[in-house]
Write an enzyme that holds these catalytic residues in place. Sequence first.
Site, PDB file in Angstrom:
ATOM      1  N   GLY A 177       0.920  -1.182  -0.052  1.00 42.69           N
ATOM      2  CA  GLY A 177       0.027   0.015   0.032  1.00 42.69           C
ATOM      3  C   GLY A 177       0.688   1.229  -0.134  1.00 42.69           C
ATOM      4  O   GLY A 177       2.177   1.175   0.110  1.00 42.69           O
ATOM      5  N   LYS A 236     -11.310   7.545  11.746  1.00 45.60           N
ATOM      6  CA  LYS A 236     -12.617   7.089  11.604  1.00 45.60           C
ATOM      7  C   LYS A 236     -12.800   6.017  13.258  1.00 45.60           C
ATOM      8  O   LYS A 236     -13.814   5.540  13.171  1.00 45.60           O
ATOM      9  CB  LYS A 236     -12.809   6.299  10.467  1.00 45.60           C
ATOM     10  CG  LYS A 236     -13.022   7.339   9.295  1.00 45.60           C
ATOM     11  CD  LYS A 236     -13.098   6.944   8.163  1.00 45.60           C
ATOM     12  CE  LYS A 236     -13.184   7.790   6.873  1.00 45.60           C
ATOM     13  NZ  LYS A 236     -11.952   8.795   6.970  1.00 45.60           N
TER      14      LYS A 236
END
Length: 336
Positions: free
Chosen positions: A14, A131
Amino acid sequence: MLNNKSILITGGTGSLGKALTAHILKHWPEVKRLVIFSRDEQKQYQMAQDYPMSKYPQMRYFIGDVRDRERLVRAFSGIDYVIHAAAMKHVHIAEYNPDECVKTNVGGAENVIQAALQTKVEHVVALSTDKACAPINLYGATKLTSDKLFVAANNIRGHHNIKFSVVRYGNVMGSNGSVIPFFIKKRSEGVLPITVNEMTRFNISLQGGVDMVLHALKTAWGGEIFVPKISSYRITDVAEAIGPNCEHKEVGIRPGEKIHEEMISSSDSFFTYDIDKYFVIVPQTPIWNIADFVKTFNAKLVPQGFAYNSGTNEEWETVSSLRQLIKEHVDSNFEA
């Protein structure tokens, strides 16, 4: 710090995994082994073109899934430090595929913990997200659960000489799937879709994320959640910075999205300390002495009721500063 150490990055193909790899190879060329663990063979193949083992003999590419504990145990053999970056991270995809999100983000976290305890890993740093603070979507709830698992893992380590810590930050500028590259791609169509005009987000560069992980590896005592002091941006300013001549069309909020993000809630304030560049949420049942921690880091307890929210943040990016940051961190050829 990392020379002669063996490091494994889950989700290593990633954006952050690749940034960590570049940074580690540049600053610690004598790193013993750097293992890229992920389940996407194509991404591993592509990354191996940039960092071939013929040129970087310390590199290893290990196909595996964090859902597979046996594979993790094998991969962790001989590893000193684990950076856990693997996750399902797209809010709307998690809402539609909840069981898959739970298996990866919660089950995967538990597998990483158990595999680390079974091997001789010294320190695990897990990546979190804004989040995870007061979550309203499944992704955030799974990452909060993951955070809790890693913090609590310090209390079940027994005789193992291992630490588990967490780094929590906001939107990474230019990362895969984030709003800035999305807007850059969409501006050729003449319309930039904005969820709601009032939306704000925290902003951190990839290098900032790398620095946080390394700070945790160097300083964590075990059980801390590190939170950076970073700026916010308004989604309308991002749209103006990228597509000033585009139509900015409000399309409505997607399932599970917030208008503003939080990284520290008022309930966290009782356990949150200011340590200069970062806030640290300490564990409610630490395995070390709080007074020693305060003295070592000159830590100051934040006021009761303090909350760190992207909408009430004191530091903001402007249209011009966003353009400069995009040019520096996302696309050197960028022109508004």
